[in-house]
Design a protein around this motif. Structure first.
Motif, short mmCIF file in Angstrom:
data_model
loop_
_atom_site.label_atom_id
_atom_site.label_comp_id
_atom_site.label_asym_id
_atom_site.label_seq_id
_atom_site.Cartn_x
_atom_site.Cartn_y
_atom_site.Cartn_z
N GLU A 1 0.86 -1.13 -0.06
CA GLU A 1 0.03 -0.13 0.04
C GLU A 1 0.79 1.39 0.10
O GLU A 1 0.53 2.35 -0.77
N VAL B 1 -6.26 3.32 -3.67
CA VAL B 1 -5.59 2.34 -3.31
C VAL B 1 -6.43 1.27 -2.47
O VAL B 1 -6.29 0.24 -2.59
N GLN B 2 -7.34 1.69 -1.81
CA GLN B 2 -8.06 1.07 -0.88
C GLN B 2 -9.09 -0.07 -1.92
O GLN B 2 -9.24 -1.05 -1.37
#
Length: 190
Positions: A85, A137-138
């Motif tokens: 991440e 990103v999530q």
């Protein structure tokens, strides 16, 4: 009869070939994707594409094997797939509000030889907020994509404009690939 084999497990490349109504098999090759840092981006993607295709061809020597590789380049640095991440966030921050280049290399390995080529496309991103980057990103989308984004899905919201082959950014320059397959003698339906 000689078959077409896609040497990739990429769902995007698979979908691009399916959209053309081609008959093909998939045989992904688990190859070392490290490269000599002194190589140019175009040399890197062609070398990796050929490496993937050659591994599959060794087991299918009567076939037409198609390998491909894509990288994102900004500030003369190649961005591959993010490891985590934090790296995905870092890449997206770096691309935010800027132009970068996407290089996609293709290798076609046949019983009579091999052909390599690449396409280069310029991509401009919108200026991205921290919230936009974090939300993207999530979503999980960045993790199997060079440069931490995919132009064809949620990542399309990040892209301001492109100059070049859209499909090369997705992962396979379709029109040029078909022309090169035809030149190599691959039996195509059209």
């Amino acid at each position: 009869m000689q078959n077409l084999i896609l040497a990739s497990s990429s769902p995007r490349r698979k979908e691009l070939l399916e959209n053309l109504h081609l008959s093909f098999a998939i045989s992904s090759s688990d190859v070392d994707e490290s490269f000599d840092p002194s190589l140019s981006p175009e040399e890197v993607v062609m070398e990796l594409a050929e490496r993937k295709a050659q591994v599959v061809f060794q087991k299918n020597q009567d076939s037409f094997v198609l390998g491909s590789d894509t990288v994102v380049v900004i500030d003369h640095q190649i961005l591959g797939k993010p490891a985590d991440e934090a790296e995905a966030i870092s890449m997206l921050k770096r691309l935010s509000g800027r132009k970068h280049e996407v290089f996609t290399g293709v290798a076609i390995v046949t019983p009579t030889g091999a052909k390599k080529f690449y396409e280069r496309t310029e991509v401009w991103f919108w200026e991205l907020t921290e919230d936009e980057i974090y939300a993207y990103v999530q979503s999980g989308e960045p993790f199997d994509k060079a440069g931490a984004y995919g132009i064809q899905q949620l990542g399309s919201m990040l892209v301001k404009k492109i100059n070049g082959d859209y499909f090369a950014v997705v992962g396979l320059p379709v029109a040029r690939t078909i022309r090169e397959l035809r030149k190599a003698g691959c039996p195509l339906p059209y």
